[in-house]
Design a protein around this motif. Structure first.
Motif, mmCIF file in Angstrom:
data_model
loop_
_atom_site.group_PDB
_atom_site.id
_atom_site.type_symbol
_atom_site.label_atom_id
_atom_site.label_comp_id
_atom_site.label_asym_id
_atom_site.label_seq_id
_atom_site.Cartn_x
_atom_site.Cartn_y
_atom_site.Cartn_z
ATOM 1 N N UNK A 54 -4.053 -7.883 1.680
ATOM 2 C CA UNK A 54 -3.116 -6.770 1.813
ATOM 3 C C UNK A 54 -3.487 -5.596 0.942
ATOM 4 N N UNK A 55 -4.736 -5.563 0.499
ATOM 5 C CA UNK A 55 -5.219 -4.459 -0.332
ATOM 6 C C UNK A 55 -5.810 -3.372 0.568
ATOM 7 N N UNK A 56 -6.092 -2.198 0.021
ATOM 8 C CA UNK A 56 -6.749 -1.162 0.830
ATOM 9 C C UNK A 56 -8.136 -1.638 1.279
ATOM 10 N N UNK A 57 -8.615 -1.059 2.371
ATOM 11 C CA UNK A 57 -9.943 -1.402 2.893
ATOM 12 C C UNK A 57 -11.050 -1.035 1.916
ATOM 13 N N UNK A 58 -10.780 -0.067 1.074
ATOM 14 C CA UNK A 58 -11.771 0.340 0.069
ATOM 15 C C UNK A 58 -11.008 0.985 -1.087
ATOM 16 N N UNK A 63 -7.379 19.222 -5.287
ATOM 17 C CA UNK A 63 -8.835 19.208 -5.163
ATOM 18 C C UNK A 63 -9.364 18.014 -5.946
ATOM 19 N N UNK A 64 -10.126 17.188 -5.297
ATOM 20 C CA UNK A 64 -10.846 16.085 -5.949
ATOM 21 C C UNK A 64 -9.961 14.974 -6.535
ATOM 22 N N UNK A 65 -9.919 14.812 -7.844
ATOM 23 C CA UNK A 65 -9.390 13.571 -8.447
ATOM 24 C C UNK A 65 -7.959 13.248 -8.006
ATOM 25 N N UNK A 66 -7.097 14.245 -7.909
ATOM 26 C CA UNK A 66 -5.690 13.997 -7.602
ATOM 27 C C UNK A 66 -5.341 14.319 -6.153
ATOM 28 N N UNK A 67 -6.347 14.441 -5.307
ATOM 29 C CA UNK A 67 -6.074 14.661 -3.885
ATOM 30 C C UNK A 67 -5.255 13.470 -3.367
ATOM 31 N N UNK A 68 -4.527 13.679 -2.261
ATOM 32 C CA UNK A 68 -3.754 12.576 -1.677
ATOM 33 C C UNK A 68 -4.696 11.417 -1.348
ATOM 34 N N UNK A 69 -4.183 10.171 -1.406
ATOM 35 C CA UNK A 69 -5.044 9.019 -1.100
ATOM 36 C C UNK A 69 -5.715 9.174 0.265
ATOM 37 N N UNK A 70 -6.965 8.724 0.333
ATOM 38 C CA UNK A 70 -7.711 8.855 1.583
ATOM 39 C C UNK A 70 -7.167 7.876 2.624
ATOM 40 N N UNK A 71 -7.052 8.341 3.864
ATOM 41 C CA UNK A 71 -6.721 7.447 4.964
ATOM 42 C C UNK A 71 -7.948 6.594 5.243
ATOM 43 N N UNK A 72 -7.759 5.296 5.473
ATOM 44 C CA UNK A 72 -8.883 4.428 5.832
ATOM 45 C C UNK A 72 -8.903 4.293 7.353
ATOM 46 N N UNK A 73 -10.057 3.950 7.880
ATOM 47 C CA UNK A 73 -10.121 3.603 9.299
ATOM 48 C C UNK A 73 -9.230 2.388 9.479
#
Lengths: 254, 254, 254, 254, 254, 254
Positions: free
Chosen positions: F39-43, E223-233
Motif C-alpha cells: 500500500x506504499x507509493x509506486x516510487x 518549484x522543485x522540492x516542495x512541489x505537489x507530490x508526483x502522480x504515479x502511473x
C-alpha cells in the motif's frame, strides 16, 4: 580474501592483540597477514610518532600487496598515513578511527570516543571533523594512560575505561562509545556487558569493513587524490649534492 | 634573529628560489639558514611524497635548532609535517599555506588559491578547512603543471598563472590569490602588476610572520598537543624480532 | 615604516598602555602614531559602543594615512569597524582579535579567549566564527569586570585572569590563551610566567603582523569588498528636506 | 500597534517606496512611523556607508520609542547596526535581510538572493552565514547596478532582476528568491507573476514579522548580549584632552 | 484568514491547550480550525511516533485546505512531517520548532531549548542544525518528563521548567529559552515573569508567523522540492500481488 | 546470518532488481528475506512518498525480525524512515544512501551523487549533511528521469548516467560516484568499466555493511535516541472521540 593488518608501531604484542581480535571475526575464507612497524616508535602518541611510522608502513603495504594482500587495515587510532597508504595501495585501505566512527554513526545518534593520553585528544578531534562526525561525536575523552602502560596492565585499563564510559553515557549523553586505541581492542565485549553502552572497537569493525568492500568488488579510486604516487624525473638531472643543507648552513643577511 | 627556511623536497633549485624571495624581505638582523630535503622526493605532489619527506625534515629542524635557529618556515604549500614539526621544535613553526591563507583573510574578503596539479586540490582544500578559511576561500584552482616542469620553465608558468588569476577574479569573485606552490614564489610581484589582484606568496609572508612571532616573544605552546615527543621505554624491553612482519607473514584462517 | 595604533574608545590611559606594549616590540625603523577616539565612548562594551566609535575612527584613519601612516592597528578586541577601516585605508588594517586568533592557531591546537564582561562573550564568539577559529577556540571566557575597572586596578585584573587562565587550561584543555581586551596588554608576560600557558596579547601581535605585511609589500585588496567607499551623486539632486523623519513622524494607517 | 520603519540612508524616495510597500500589508490597527537617515550616506553600498549611518539611526530609534514605537524595522538589506539597535531598543528590531531569509527558509528548500553591486555580495554572504542559512542559500547574485540608479529607473531594474531570477532558478536550482535591496521592494509581485518563482521582499516580510512578534507579546531579551548599553563613569574623571590623538601625533621610535 | 492548527498526536487535551494559547493571540479576522491526530500515537516521543502520525496528518491538511484553510501550523515540537506537509499544502506550513527558533534568533544572541525526554534531545539537535541555529542554540535540555505526564500535572511541569530555565541562563548563558513541547504552551508567560528570561512558545509564535506570511501574500514555492507530490502511473500496470513480501518471504542463498 | 532487504515502495520489479544485486555479493551463509512496500507509493519521489511508505515498512521490519531477521537494509536512496526503523529494530538498520556515502568517503577524497529527479536533489543534499559528507560530496546531480521510467528503460538510464558520470568527473572533480537510486543498482559495474570512475551502488554496499556489523557482533544502541518506541498509557483513559477534528472543525474567532 587476503587482508593485511598492519600495526604502524614497533610493539609486537600490540600487533598480536589486534590479530587475536581480528581472528575472532574474520570470515573462514579470509587470510590475514599481520605486520609490525619496522624501526618505528614503540607507540604512536603524537604527530611525530605518526610521521616516523609512515614511510616504513608504506613499504610494508607495497610489499604485502606484492604478496597478494587485497586490502589493508591500519590498526592505530590516529589513522597515521591513511591518505598516503591509499595512494600506494591498489586495494581499499581502512583506518580504524574512520571505521569505528562510521559504525557509530549507524548504530547511535550520539557517541563519544575514549583514547589514552590528553595530547591525543586534539588530533582525534581533527579526525572526527575530517570524517564529518563532529555533530555526532559528543566528546573525545581520555583515560590519561600511556599506550604501553595500558597494554602492560589491561585490568587497570579496563577499570579506567569502565568509569570513563559511564561518564560518557551520563555526562555526554553518549549512546555508544568508540575505543580510541588499538590496544583496547580485547576489552570491548566486557565493557559492553558491564555498561549496556554499545562499545565499538575499530580493529574488529575495520577488518569487517575491509571484507565488506572487497566483497562488494570495490577498490580505491585511482582518479586524482588517491592516484599512485607520481614518478619523478630521475634525480640525477637536477640538484646535485645539497651543499647548502642545514648541517653546513649557508648563512645570509648583513 | 635566526630563522630556518626548510624545503622538504630534494630539489636544491627550489630551495634557492625560496631563499632569494626570503632574502628580499627579511630584516637586516635576520640570519637565514636554508635546508633542502635529504633523500626526500624531488617534489611534493601527493600524500606519499609528503610522508616520505617528513622524517628527514624533522631531523633537520632539530639540528638547526641545536645550531641556534629560533623559528622554522616550511616552504612547501602542502604544509607537510607541520604538526610534527611543531612538536619537535621549541620555536614557532610556520607553514606557507597557513601563512598565505592568514594574510589573505586580512587583506581580502574572498580569495582563491592556485596550485600545480589537480591531485593537490583536495589536499589543499582540506588544509583550507583545517585553517578555518573555507568560507573565505572561493576555490582551489590549478594550472595542471607538475612542480618540476613549473620550475623548469617559469615563463610558461607565468602565462598559465596569469590567465588562472584572471579566471579567479572574474569567475570566483576572488579579491586576492594565494600562490599554491613554493616554486611560484618569484612570480608574485609581476602577477600583481599585471592583474591588480593582490597576489600572496606564502614563502615571503611565512618568513615575515616568523619574524613577527619572534619579535613578539611568542613560541609554540608545549602544553598538550604540541608538547615535545614522548620518550618511550627503551625498545629492548619488549617485542624482540618482529618475526611476524609481512615479509614472513604468519598466515591464519582455514 | 609608519604605523597607526588607534584606540577607538575615549580613554587615553588605555591608548597609552597599548602604546607602551607596542613600543616594547616594534622595529627600530617603525614610527608609531597613536590616536584615541574623539567623542567616542569611554570603553567598548557592546554593539552600541562599537557603532558610536567607528565614524570618528574612520576619519582618524584617513587623516593618519594623509600624514603618512602605512598600516593601521585597531586596539580594541571587538575589532570595531574593521571592515569599514579596510575600505577607507589604503594600507593593511589589523584587528587585535583577528591577530591574536591567528597567532593562537599557529602556536597551539586549542586555545581559549578571556574577555571582560559576559555581554562581550557572544560578540567575540561571532568574531571567532568569522575568523574561522570555532574549531580551535575551546571557549570564550570572561572575568566579569568592566573595562574601566580592569584598567583602574591591574592587580585585581591580574588575579582574576590568573585563575581564569588556569581554568581554561584545566577545564577547556586550552594550550594557549588570547587576552580579550586591549586593557590587559601589559599583563601577558607575567601571566605566561605564572602559568606556562602561552598568553597572547593582540596588541603586540597586531603591531608585529602589521610590520610583517608591510615588510612583505602587501596591502588591502581594492577589488570588490574592500574597495574605497563609492562616491554618491551629490545629495542635492534628490530627497530634499526629510520632512517625514521620525521627529515629525508622518503617521499612517486607518 | 506602532512600528518604526527606518531607512538608514538619506534618500527620502527610498523611504517612501518602503512605506508604500509596508502600507499595503500592515494591519488596520498598525500605525507606521517612518524615518530617513539624517546626515547619512545617500545609499548603503559598503561597510563604511553602513558605519556612517548607524549612530544617527540609533538616535532616531531611541526617539521613536520615546514617542511610542513598539517595534523597529530597519529597511536596508545589509541590516546595518542591527545588533546595536537591539541594544538600544526595548521592542523587537527586525532586519529585512534576516526577515527575508527566515521567510525563504519556511517557503522553500533552496533560495538565492539578488542584490545590487558585486561589492555587496561578500557582505550579504556573511549575513547569510550569521543567520544560519548558508546551506539553504544557493548563491548571492547581483545585477551590478548602484542603488540610486536602480531606484532612478525601475523599469531597467525590473528587466535585470527578471533575467537574474531566471538564472537563479535555472542555474542555482533556486525555488525562491530574496530581493537584496529595499529599493526593489515594489517589484516583487510582478517578478513573481512573471517567473513563478516565489519572490520575497524583506520590507514586507519584516513589517509583518514585527507585527507577529508584537502580537505574540515578545520583545528583545535584555539579558546579556542585547542588554541596554552600559552607562560609563562620567568622562571628566579620566583622560582629559586627547593630546596624543593623531592630528598631533606623538611620534615614537628611533 | 483561515488557519489550520493541527496536533499530530491523538491527545485531544493537548490540541485544546494549543488552541487556547493560539486564541489569545490570533487576529480578530483569523478563523482557526483545529485538528487532532486520528489513529496517531497519544504523544510524539521518538521517530516512530513521528512516522506513525504523519500520513493521517497529511490527509487532514488536504481536507482542511479543501475546506478553505490558507495556512497550517503543526503543533508538535519535533516538526513531524513538515517537509511532506509543505508538499501537499498550497499555503504556507509552519512547524513550531522552526518558528520558535526563528523568533529566538531575532530576540537573543544565544538561547537554549527545553524539551521533555532525553530521547528527544538528539532529534531536536538535528532540527536545530537543519534550521541553521546550531551556533545560536547553546544547549537542548530536557526535564525528563513524558509528554502525557507533563500535561497531567502542569504544576509539576512548571516547577521543573523553572529550575531548568534558570540552569540554562546560568550555565549556558542563555538569553532566551524556547519551550520544546506544545504541551508547555500555557506556561510561557508565568515562566518569563518568574525568570526575566524571554520564554518563547512555538505555538503562539507559529500562529503569528502563519498570519504574517499570509498577510505578506506569500505561499510555499511549488518549484522543485516542495512541489505537489508526483502522480504515479496507475498501480495496475506493474507489480501485481506482492507475493514476495516478508510474510511469505522468498528465501534465497545456498 | 539472516538479513531483511526491504524496498519501501510498491514496485515489485525494483525489489527484484535489488535482490538480484544483493545475491551477487552476499555470503553463502547469508539468508536474504526480501519485502516490498504494501500500500506504499509506486516510487519514492518526494517527502510525501517517503512519509506514506514508512508506517508499513516499520510493520514489515518488526514482522521480519519476529521471523528471525538480524539486520535490515532499506533499499531506497532517500533512506526513508531510517531513524524510526532503528527504533523498532533490535538489529542494525542500514540506509543505502548512508552506506554508499560511507564507502565513498573511504575510497575517494571527492565524490558526486547522481539521482533521478531534480526534486530529490535538496532532500539528498540534506542527507549528505546529516551524514557529515558535505565537504566530500562535490555535487548532487540528477538525470531528470522519474524512477519508474528509469526502471522501464535501463538502456536509456545507462546512457544518461554515463554522460552524467563523465560530467561529475570533469566538472566536479569527482573521483567516485554514488548512484542515487536503488533502481540503478545493476548498472554500476558497466558504468565503472566505461568511465574508470569508481561507481558505488548503495544496495550492494548496504548489504555488505549489514553483514560486516553482524559479523562484528554489533547492534543498534538502545540507549536514548534509538531506544524502542515508548509504550503509551492506554488510549481509553484520555481524549475520547476527537469531535473537533477538522472534518467537523470547531470554528473560533469573532
Amino acid at each position: 580474501m587476503r587482508i593485511l593488518l598492519i600495526n604502524p608501531n614497533a610493539t609486537v604484542s600490540m600487533t598480536e592483540q589486534a590479530a587475536r581480535s581480528a581472528l575472532q571475526v574474520v570470515l573462514p575464507t579470509t587470510r590475514l597477514a599481520v605486520a609490525t612497524g619496522q624501526g618505528a616508535p614503540q607507540s604512536i602518541e603524537g604527530f611525530t610518532d605518526e610521521a616516523m611510522s609512515v614511510p616504513g608502513m608504506l613499504a610494508q603495504i607495497r610489499s604485502a600487496e606484492a604478496q597478494g594482500a587485497q586490502a589493508t587495515v591500519i590498526v592505530c587510532f590516529d589513522d597515521p598515513g591513511l591518505d598516503a597508504a591509499r595512494e600506494v595501495a591498489a586495494g581499499p585501505v581502512i583506518g580504524i578511527c574512520q571505521a569505528g566512527i562510521q559504525a557509530a554513526m549507524i548504530l547511535a545518534k550520539r557517541f563519544s570516543i575514549i583514547t589514552t593520553l590528553p595530547r591525543s585528544v586534539p588530533a582525534i578531534e581533527e579526525l572526527v571533523q575530517r570524517y564529518g562526525a563532529h555533530r555526532h561525536c559528543r566528546k573525545v575523552r581520555c583515560i590519561n594512560l600511556p599506550v604501553l602502560e595500558l597494554e602492560a596492565d589491561m585490568g587497570n585499563a579496563y577499570d579506567l575505561l569502565l568509569s570513563e564510559i559511564r561518564r560518557a553515557r551520563d555526562e555526554d549523553g553518549a549512546e555508544a562509545v568508540v575505543l580510541g586505541c588499538a590496544g583496547m581492542s580485547e576489552l570491548a565485549p566486557a565493557l559492553f556487558e558491564a555498561t549496556g553502552v554499545v562499545v565499538i572497537d575499530g580493529v574488529i569493525v575495520g577488518v569487517k569493513i575491509a571484507e565488506a568492500l572487497l566483497g562488494a568488488g570495490l577498490r580505491t579510486s585511482k582518479i586524482n587524490a588517491y592516484d599512485f604516487p607520481r614518478q619523478k624525473i630521475e634525480s640525477g638531472r637536477r640538484g646535485g649534492p645539497a651543499t647548502n643543507d642545514v648541517q653546513t648552513a649557508q648563512e645570509v643577511g648583513n
